[in-house]
Design an enzyme around this catalytic site. Structure first.
Site, PDB file in Angstrom:
ATOM      1  N   ASP A  21     -17.501  30.050 -37.369  1.00  0.00           N
ATOM      2  CA  ASP A  21     -17.436  31.483 -37.095  1.00  0.00           C
ATOM      3  C   ASP A  21     -18.828  31.945 -36.659  1.00  0.00           C
ATOM      4  O   ASP A  21     -19.792  31.816 -37.406  1.00  0.00           O
ATOM      5  CB  ASP A  21     -16.996  32.204 -38.386  1.00  0.00           C
ATOM      6  CG  ASP A  21     -16.752  33.680 -38.143  1.00  0.00           C
ATOM      7  OD1 ASP A  21     -16.778  34.117 -36.976  1.00  0.00           O
ATOM      8  OD2 ASP A  21     -16.538  34.393 -39.146  1.00  0.00           O
ATOM      9  N   ASP A 119     -14.735  34.056 -31.251  1.00  0.00           N
ATOM     10  CA  ASP A 119     -15.935  33.512 -31.877  1.00  0.00           C
ATOM     11  C   ASP A 119     -15.603  32.701 -33.107  1.00  0.00           C
ATOM     12  O   ASP A 119     -16.454  32.497 -33.958  1.00  0.00           O
ATOM     13  CB  ASP A 119     -16.862  34.668 -32.272  1.00  0.00           C
ATOM     14  CG  ASP A 119     -16.280  35.509 -33.385  1.00  0.00           C
ATOM     15  OD1 ASP A 119     -15.046  35.716 -33.375  1.00  0.00           O
ATOM     16  OD2 ASP A 119     -17.036  35.942 -34.255  1.00  0.00           O
ATOM     17  N   GLU A 120     -14.375  32.239 -33.182  1.00  0.00           N
ATOM     18  CA  GLU A 120     -13.927  31.632 -34.429  1.00  0.00           C
ATOM     19  C   GLU A 120     -12.898  30.553 -34.131  1.00  0.00           C
ATOM     20  O   GLU A 120     -11.989  30.772 -33.330  1.00  0.00           O
ATOM     21  CB  GLU A 120     -13.265  32.747 -35.244  1.00  0.00           C
ATOM     22  CG  GLU A 120     -13.188  32.533 -36.706  1.00  0.00           C
ATOM     23  CD  GLU A 120     -12.408  33.664 -37.354  1.00  0.00           C
ATOM     24  OE1 GLU A 120     -11.536  33.373 -38.157  1.00  0.00           O
ATOM     25  OE2 GLU A 120     -12.674  34.839 -37.028  1.00  0.00           O
TER      26      GLU A 120
HETATM   27 MG   LIG Z   1     -17.652  36.076 -36.288  1.00  0.00          MG
END
Ligand SMILES: [Mg+2]
Length: 371
Positions: A21, A119-120
């Site tokens: 993350d 983003d993960e």
């Molecule tokens: Mg994040």
């Protein structure tokens, strides 16, 4: 009163799963690209002084977060909390680009990537790490490579399933690196406030707290049948999760070059209408398969073999991905067929293939306005 069967559970510790993350992704990218933003509270939102107070916060850097700014609050409220903050309009195209670069790095290690957001992602590295120590070393390396190449920090969780890996990555942000082994399960989960356990929704959490279940330890003490009675199917899941059990696979997409449907006909297709009808049916089948595989493509290939065993293929490539729409695919198939001269003699084989494929899982991820 139903008497529910006790379902045996099994803690599988054989898999090696990462949850990665990026830290305050959008804000971090802006800070990377503009050093002046690094030392000030930064809020990613239209400047409320220019919009007459409208707008919401997409995200904020850690300096702004310390002042109480958070995602999804109004930009005007953020300005009150952080009057000296710099407001920057989010550039989602840029974030998408960086996200793609991040995925290129993941792909050097494994194809088994399940994107959760821009983003993960979860990565299943079971196949590429012989043991748990190797998995931890690999996760460390990956975090370092992301930093070296993209100039961005991330938080990484390592464990043997998705639930625990995610819990691990959330444990220590930013730049966190947390491993949850079997012996860490109880200390980790027992202390957790019930609402922080993923899968326990807001309403369920309220229900639990009302019946005295406040922490992971409290939940652990409840029997399976009690949980099932109270929460139905979810009850079984809570029972598993609180024991660190999560057998959900990492949903990754095998990289494919093409996907097609082919059929041979006996008797041969001996009218133009018969060929077009079959093309229509193949278009439908191809579309269904593409949707199911969550893929889309730019090039459609028609293959046909006539009664004399002459085989011809012809392709049509689009600038952009074709929609997975059977009528549209049929229309192009028809065009290609016409381009080959249309119906001339009986046909024994027809094939329709889509190439230049890309996964839709990633393409289709809705830009999350709020991180
Ligand atoms: Mg994040």
């Amino acid at each position: 009163m139903t008497d529910l069967l006790e379902m045996p559970i099994h803690l599988n510790t054989k898999r090696r799963i990462l949850h990665i993350d990026m830290d305050a992704f959008y804000a971090q990218i802006e800070m990377r690209d503009n050093p002046a933003y690094r030392t000030v509270p930064l809020v990613l939102a239209h400047d409320p002084r220019q919009t007459g107070g409208r707008g919401v916060v997409a995200t904020a850097n850690y300096l702004a977060r310390e002042l109480g700014v958070h995602s999804a609050m109004s930009a005007a409220e953020a300005l009150k909390l952080a009057p000296h903050a710099v407001f920057v309009t989010p550039d989602f195209q840029k974030y998408r680009r960086v996200s793609q670069e991040l995925h290129q790095i993941f792909k050097r290690y494994t194809q088994k990537i399940e994107p959760i957001a821009f983003d993960e992602a979860y990565l299943d590295i079971t196949d590429i790490s012989e043991n748990h120590e190797m998995a931890v070393a690999l996760a460390h390396e990956l975090q370092q490579v992301i930093y070296d190449e993209l100039g961005l920090t991330s938080s990484v969780g390592v464990s043997f399933n998705k639930f625990l890996a995610k819990l691990a990555s959330e444990h220590n942000k930013p730049s966190g690196f947390t491993v949850i082994n079997e012996e860490d399960i109880r200390p980790f989960l027992d202390e957790l406030p019930i609402q922080d356990i993923r899968g326990v929704g807001k309403k369920t959490a309220e229900q639990m707290i009302q019946s005295g279940i406040n922490t992971g330890a409290d939940l652990y003490a409840v029997s399976q049948s009690d949980l099932a009675n109270k929460f139905g199917k979810s009850g079984y899941i809570f029972y598993e999760r609180i024991r660190g059990v999560d057998n959900r696979p990492v949903m990754w997409q095998r990289e494919r070059k093409s996907l097609g449907k082919e059929r041979t006909y006996g008797p041969f297709l001996d009218t133009e209408q018969a060929v077009l009808d079959e093309l229509k049916s193949l278009s439908q089948q191809l579309t269904d398969t593409l949707i199911k595989a969550r893929l889309h493509g730019k090039t459609l290939v028609l293959k046909l073999r006539d009664s004399e065993f002459n085989t011809e293929t012809r392709r049509e490539t689009m600038d952009d991905f074709l929609p997975n729409d059977s009528q549209e695919i049929y229309r192009i198939a028809q065009d290609i067929f016409e381009g080959l001269g249309g119906y001339q003699q009986p046909i024994r084989l027809l094939g329709l293939t889509m190439t230049n494929l890309a996964a839709m899982t990633f393409e289709n991820i809705v830009l999350n306005l709020y991180e």
